[in-house]
Scaffold this motif. Structure first.
Motif, short mmCIF file in Angstrom:
data_model
loop_
_atom_site.label_atom_id
_atom_site.label_comp_id
_atom_site.label_asym_id
_atom_site.label_seq_id
_atom_site.Cartn_x
_atom_site.Cartn_y
_atom_site.Cartn_z
N PRO A 1 -48.89 31.04 6.37
CA PRO A 1 -49.55 31.92 5.40
C PRO A 1 -48.82 33.26 5.22
O PRO A 1 -48.96 33.90 4.20
CB PRO A 1 -50.95 32.15 6.00
N LYS A 2 -48.03 33.63 6.20
CA LYS A 2 -47.30 34.91 6.09
C LYS A 2 -46.04 34.77 5.25
O LYS A 2 -45.77 35.58 4.37
CB LYS A 2 -46.91 35.40 7.49
N ARG B 1 -48.53 25.39 5.39
CA ARG B 1 -47.68 26.51 5.02
C ARG B 1 -47.96 27.68 5.94
O ARG B 1 -49.11 27.95 6.27
CB ARG B 1 -48.00 26.95 3.58
#
Lengths: 93, 99
Positions: free
Chosen positions: A63-64, A61
């Motif tokens: 992360p942002k 994923r």
């Protein structure tokens, strides 16, 4: 210790110019890299072994953004410390 | 590949007598070991870096007997391959960046 510092010590030890010592360090490194790239492994007794570990593809994923992304399978160079080396480091001698 | 193969390559590429190539390779290995034993990392650009890491003690298990046992705190060596090494192993064109 950097490559340059290692080259200085090696040059002194085997009595060659620093430039040649650097070349020898590069040959050492390239031998290991090329062996692993061709699917081989490198075993140096008392020091350790280099081999390739396969990492499977996985879903990661961002992360942002939280967005799902596929992380592709890849190969990772791995060093397993040999017994002598492991003991020397643990005992700090 | 073993140490002998690396020694042979050093001798061939540099023209040094095999005996000298042997000492050279042994010296490289000894220098890495000595540096890490003093907790000093070894950073070889394009190849990678070796450094020590402290591990806390933890409870482990003997995989055969299932018995619990304490694994004492220790220092271990960690090798992190450089970008060029990782890329070459993955069959990517070698980057010209110095890392």
């Amino acid at each position: 210790m950097t490559k340059s510092e290692m080259a200085e010590k090696l040059a002194e030890k085997i009595n060659v110019k620093k430039q040649q010592a650097e070349e020898i360090i590069n040959i050492f490194s390239n031998s290991v890299i090329e062996a692993l790239a061709s699917g081989d492994k490198v075993e140096i007794r008392g020091f350790g072994s280099f081999r390739v570990r396969e990492r499977a593809a996985k879903e990661g994923r961002n992360p942002k953004t939280g967005e799902k992304v596929l992380v592709p399978a890849k190969k990772v160079p791995f060093f397993k410390t040999g017994k002598d080396f492991r003991e020397a480091v643990d005992q700090g001698d | 590949m073993t140490k002998i193969d690396i020694i042979n390559r050093v001798a061939e590429s540099t023209g040094l007598p095999k005996q000298d190539a042997d000492v050279a390779v042994e010296t490289i290995i000894s220098l890495i070991k000595a540096s890490l034993s003093r907790d000093e990392p070894v950073i070889l650009r394009r190849f990678g870096s070796f450094q020590t890491r402290a591990k806390n003690s933890r409870i482990g298990r003997n995989p055969k007997t299932g018995e619990e046992a304490e694994i004492t705190a220790r220092k271990v060596v960690r090798f992190k391959a450089g970008k060029h090494f990782k890329e070459t192993v993955n069959g990517q064109p070698s980057s010209t960046e110095e890392s």
